[in-house]
Design a protein around this motif. Structure first.
Motif: not given
Ligand code: CA
Length: 226
Positions: A117-134
Motif C-alpha cells: 500500500s505504501i509503495r503504491i501511494s508513493l509510486k511514480a506515474p506509469p512509464g518505463g517497464v514493469f517486471e514481475s516473475g516471467s
C-alpha cells in the motif's frame, strides 16, 4: 526524534492492537485509536503514512471512517475485517480503502499488505517497464512479454493488465476493474471481468506455470503479484 514513519491503528480490541504493535513497531511509530472519532482526528494531526482500520468500532461503522477520511485524504487505508464479511470488504474497497486483511491474519501477511500500500501511494506515474516473475510490460511500446515471448493482447486485455499492474500487490474489486476497463455504465456486468480474466490468464500462460501472477480473491476481486 524518531525517524520512523507513523502508522495509525484504529481498533477497539486491545489484544489485536497488542498483536499488531508487536509486529510493526520495529518499522513504524504506532499511534493507537480505540474509536472512529479518535481515529479520524488522529489522521489529521499525526500525518500517518498508512492506516489500519477495524470495521467494527464502538461509535461509528468503519465504512463511515473510510468515507470521512477519503473526503480530504489519500492516505492508504488497510481494513482489518472479520471473516465471512465479504460484502463489507468489497464495499470498503469500492469506497476507497486500499486493501484488507481478514482476521485472524498473520504478521508477515499484514506487513506485506502495508508495504504494497505504501509503495503504491508513493509510486511514480506509469512509464518505463514493469517486471514481475516471467511477466514484462513495456509501457512506452505497449509490448507484453511472458517468459520472454511477446504476447498479443486486445485493447481490453491490456487495460485489465495495466489496472492490475498499477495496483500490484493489492486487491482490485470487480467493480473497480469494470469501471477502469469498460467505464461507469457497466457497473452490474461483473461477468465481463470474469470472461476477460479467463482470456488474459490464458495468454499469460497462467495454467502451465507454478508461480501464478494473478490471484483470485474469492468474492472480492483479483490481485497481481507485486
Ligand atoms: Ca472491533
Amino acid at each position: 526524534m524518531s525517524q520512523k514513519n507513523t502508522l495509525l491503528l484504529i481498533e477497539d480490541d486491545l489484544s489485536i492492537r497488542k498483536f499488531v504493535i508487536a509486529g510493526v513497531s520495529e518499522e513504524f511509530r504506532v499511534v493507537e485509536a480505540e474509536t472512529a472519532e479518535a481515529g479520524i482526528r488522529l489522521t489529521a494531526v499525526e500525518n500517518p503514512v498508512v492506516i489500519l482500520l477495524d470495521l467494527g468500532l464502538p461509535d461509528l461503522d468503519g465504512l463511515d471512517v473510510v468515507k470521512r477520511i477519503r473526503e480530504w485524504s489519500e492516505i492508504p487505508i488497510i481494513v482489518l475485517s472479520a471473516r465471512g464479511r465479504e460484502e463489507d470488504k468489497v464495499t470498503a474497497l469500492d469506497i476507497g480503502a486500499n486493501d484488507y486483511v481478514t482476521k485472524p491474519f498473520s504478521l508477515p501477511e499484514l506487513r506485506a499488505r502495508i508495504r504494497a500500500s505504501i509503495r503504491i501511494s508513493l509510486k511514480a506515474p506509469p512509464g518505463g517497464v514493469f517486471e514481475s516473475g516471467s511477466l514484462k510490460v513495456d509501457f512506452t511500446s505497449r509490448e507484453v512479454f511472458i517468459e520472454k515471448e511477446p504476447v498479443a493482447l486486445t485493447v481490453n486485455e491490456y487495460k485489465l493488465l495495466l489496472a492490475l499492474i498499477q495496483s500490484a500487490g493489492r486487491v482490485l474489486t470487480h467493480q473497480q476493474l469494470l469501471k477502469t476497463v469498460w467505464g461507469e455504465a457497466f457497473q452490474n456486468q461483473s461477468h465481463y471481468v470474469r470472461v476477460l480474466m479467463v482470456q488474459l490468464r490464458k495468454k499469460l500462460k497462467e495454467e502451465s506455470r507454478k508461480e501464478k501472477l494473478i490471484y483470485t480473491e474469492v468474492g472480492v476481486g483479483y490481485r497481481l503479484r507485486a
